[in-house]
Scaffold this motif. Structure first.
Motif, PDB file in Angstrom:
ATOM      1  N   ALA A  36       0.832  -1.206   0.000  1.00 54.28           N
ATOM      2  CA  ALA A  36       0.000   0.000   0.000  1.00 54.28           C
ATOM      3  C   ALA A  36       0.868   1.258   0.000  1.00 54.28           C
ATOM      4  O   ALA A  36       0.544   2.240  -0.686  1.00 54.28           O
ATOM      5  CB  ALA A  36      -0.926  -0.005   1.213  1.00 54.28           C
ATOM      6  N   LEU A  41      -0.355   5.307  -1.399  1.00 48.98           N
ATOM      7  CA  LEU A  41      -1.504   5.692  -0.578  1.00 48.98           C
ATOM      8  C   LEU A  41      -1.061   6.585   0.564  1.00 48.98           C
ATOM      9  O   LEU A  41       0.070   6.497   1.034  1.00 48.98           O
ATOM     10  CB  LEU A  41      -2.192   4.444  -0.010  1.00 48.98           C
ATOM     11  CG  LEU A  41      -2.916   3.540  -1.001  1.00 48.98           C
ATOM     12  CD1 LEU A  41      -3.458   2.319  -0.287  1.00 48.98           C
ATOM     13  CD2 LEU A  41      -4.039   4.288  -1.675  1.00 48.98           C
ATOM     14  N   SER A  44      -2.471   8.096   6.379  1.00 55.40           N
ATOM     15  CA  SER A  44      -3.703   8.005   7.176  1.00 55.40           C
ATOM     16  C   SER A  44      -4.627   6.922   6.615  1.00 55.40           C
ATOM     17  O   SER A  44      -5.266   6.199   7.370  1.00 55.40           O
ATOM     18  CB  SER A  44      -4.421   9.358   7.198  1.00 55.40           C
ATOM     19  OG  SER A  44      -4.795   9.755   5.895  1.00 55.40           O
ATOM     20  N   THR A  45      -4.686   6.793   5.309  1.00 50.83           N
ATOM     21  CA  THR A  45      -5.497   5.736   4.692  1.00 50.83           C
ATOM     22  C   THR A  45      -4.927   4.363   5.029  1.00 50.83           C
ATOM     23  O   THR A  45      -5.672   3.430   5.327  1.00 50.83           O
ATOM     24  CB  THR A  45      -5.549   5.924   3.165  1.00 50.83           C
ATOM     25  OG1 THR A  45      -6.033   7.228   2.876  1.00 50.83           O
ATOM     26  CG2 THR A  45      -6.421   4.883   2.508  1.00 50.83           C
ATOM     27  N   ILE A  46      -3.628   4.248   4.987  1.00 51.93           N
ATOM     28  CA  ILE A  46      -2.983   2.975   5.311  1.00 51.93           C
ATOM     29  C   ILE A  46      -3.270   2.596   6.768  1.00 51.93           C
ATOM     30  O   ILE A  46      -3.624   1.455   7.063  1.00 51.93           O
ATOM     31  CB  ILE A  46      -1.469   3.049   5.045  1.00 51.93           C
ATOM     32  CG1 ILE A  46      -1.204   3.187   3.552  1.00 51.93           C
ATOM     33  CG2 ILE A  46      -0.751   1.831   5.607  1.00 51.93           C
ATOM     34  CD1 ILE A  46       0.230   3.501   3.214  1.00 51.93           C
ATOM     35  N   LEU A  48      -5.745   3.709   8.834  1.00 52.74           N
ATOM     36  CA  LEU A  48      -7.150   3.502   9.175  1.00 52.74           C
ATOM     37  C   LEU A  48      -7.787   2.336   8.436  1.00 52.74           C
ATOM     38  O   LEU A  48      -8.485   1.527   9.029  1.00 52.74           O
ATOM     39  CB  LEU A  48      -7.951   4.785   8.904  1.00 52.74           C
ATOM     40  CG  LEU A  48      -7.633   5.956   9.832  1.00 52.74           C
ATOM     41  CD1 LEU A  48      -8.401   7.192   9.400  1.00 52.74           C
ATOM     42  CD2 LEU A  48      -7.945   5.601  11.266  1.00 52.74           C
ATOM     43  N   LYS A  49      -7.577   2.267   7.139  1.00 53.44           N
ATOM     44  CA  LYS A  49      -8.280   1.248   6.356  1.00 53.44           C
ATOM     45  C   LYS A  49      -7.583  -0.100   6.329  1.00 53.44           C
ATOM     46  O   LYS A  49      -8.231  -1.127   6.191  1.00 53.44           O
ATOM     47  CB  LYS A  49      -8.475   1.738   4.918  1.00 53.44           C
ATOM     48  CG  LYS A  49      -9.480   2.847   4.821  1.00 53.44           C
ATOM     49  CD  LYS A  49      -9.954   3.019   3.413  1.00 53.44           C
ATOM     50  CE  LYS A  49     -11.063   4.050   3.397  1.00 53.44           C
ATOM     51  NZ  LYS A  49     -11.645   4.188   2.086  1.00 53.44           N
ATOM     52  N   HIS A  50      -6.284  -0.101   6.438  1.00 60.29           N
ATOM     53  CA  HIS A  50      -5.571  -1.372   6.335  1.00 60.29           C
ATOM     54  C   HIS A  50      -5.071  -1.859   7.693  1.00 60.29           C
ATOM     55  O   HIS A  50      -5.377  -2.981   8.103  1.00 60.29           O
ATOM     56  CB  HIS A  50      -4.393  -1.248   5.360  1.00 60.29           C
ATOM     57  CG  HIS A  50      -4.812  -0.959   3.953  1.00 60.29           C
ATOM     58  ND1 HIS A  50      -5.421  -1.888   3.155  1.00 60.29           N
ATOM     59  CD2 HIS A  50      -4.730   0.176   3.218  1.00 60.29           C
ATOM     60  CE1 HIS A  50      -5.691  -1.348   1.970  1.00 60.29           C
ATOM     61  NE2 HIS A  50      -5.290  -0.093   1.988  1.00 60.29           N
ATOM     62  N   LEU A  53      -8.023  -1.729  10.719  1.00 64.13           N
ATOM     63  CA  LEU A  53      -9.102  -2.672  10.426  1.00 64.13           C
ATOM     64  C   LEU A  53      -8.637  -4.118  10.592  1.00 64.13           C
ATOM     65  O   LEU A  53      -9.387  -4.965  11.087  1.00 64.13           O
ATOM     66  CB  LEU A  53      -9.640  -2.443   9.010  1.00 64.13           C
ATOM     67  CG  LEU A  53     -10.896  -3.211   8.649  1.00 64.13           C
ATOM     68  CD1 LEU A  53     -12.058  -2.763   9.520  1.00 64.13           C
ATOM     69  CD2 LEU A  53     -11.244  -3.012   7.192  1.00 64.13           C
ATOM     70  N   ASN A  54      -7.409  -4.405  10.211  1.00 64.48           N
ATOM     71  CA  ASN A  54      -6.904  -5.769  10.334  1.00 64.48           C
ATOM     72  C   ASN A  54      -6.361  -6.084  11.727  1.00 64.48           C
ATOM     73  O   ASN A  54      -6.119  -7.247  12.034  1.00 64.48           O
ATOM     74  CB  ASN A  54      -5.812  -6.021   9.294  1.00 64.48           C
ATOM     75  CG  ASN A  54      -6.386  -6.140   7.903  1.00 64.48           C
ATOM     76  OD1 ASN A  54      -7.398  -6.789   7.705  1.00 64.48           O
ATOM     77  ND2 ASN A  54      -5.762  -5.486   6.950  1.00 64.48           N
TER      78      ASN A  54
END
Length: 138
Positions: A36, A41, A44-46, A48-50, A53-54
């Motif tokens: 990612a 990316l 912050s996206t890495i 929060l979303k990756h 979440l995991n």
């Protein structure tokens, strides 16, 4: 109500924070996080979303036993802060040897803990697509 809430929740909040930090750091070293970042990316996206979440599944798994700790800890907190509640009635019933009340309060708290564990299991199935309920097919 601030003091009892802090007394009851501070230890559990610290445990959850430490577990969250550990699992996020473990996830940040995975290959898909590196991929990612290589894609460009935003960080912050890495996170929060990756990563977050995991890393939330171990945290959710711990919530069932922590609920039991909160329930049993509420006995002491209610007694110390003189809060009228089921824990206070339970302690009074133990000192007075009121066995029917002891059994009733124990049963209510046991049902609460079982329901919390069922909710954690259902949430775990929702969060992790690899986990299936026993009646579901792959």
């Amino acid at each position: 109500m601030l003091m009892p809430a802090l007394a009851l929740g501070a230890g559990f909040a610290g445990y959850i924070a430490r577990l969250t930090r550990t699992t996020v750091l473990d996830v940040l070293s995975q290959d898909y996080i590196r991929t990612a970042r290589a894609k460009g990316l935003k960080e912050s996206t890495i996170l929060l979303k990756h990563a977050l979440l995991n890393s939330v599944t171990p945290i959710v798994s711990v919530m069932g036993p922590l609920t039991a700790g909160l329930v049993t800890g509420s006995f002491v907190i209610e007694f110390i802060f003189s809060i009228p509640g089921m824990g206070n009635y339970f302690i009074t019933a133990v000192t007075n040897r009121d066995y029917p009340l002891i059994m009733g309060v124990t049963l209510v708290y046991a049902v609460l803990i079982v329901l919390a564990n069922i909710a954690v299991d259902l949430l775990y199935v929702k969060l992790d697509p690899r986990v299936k309920l026993s009646g579901e097919r792959a």
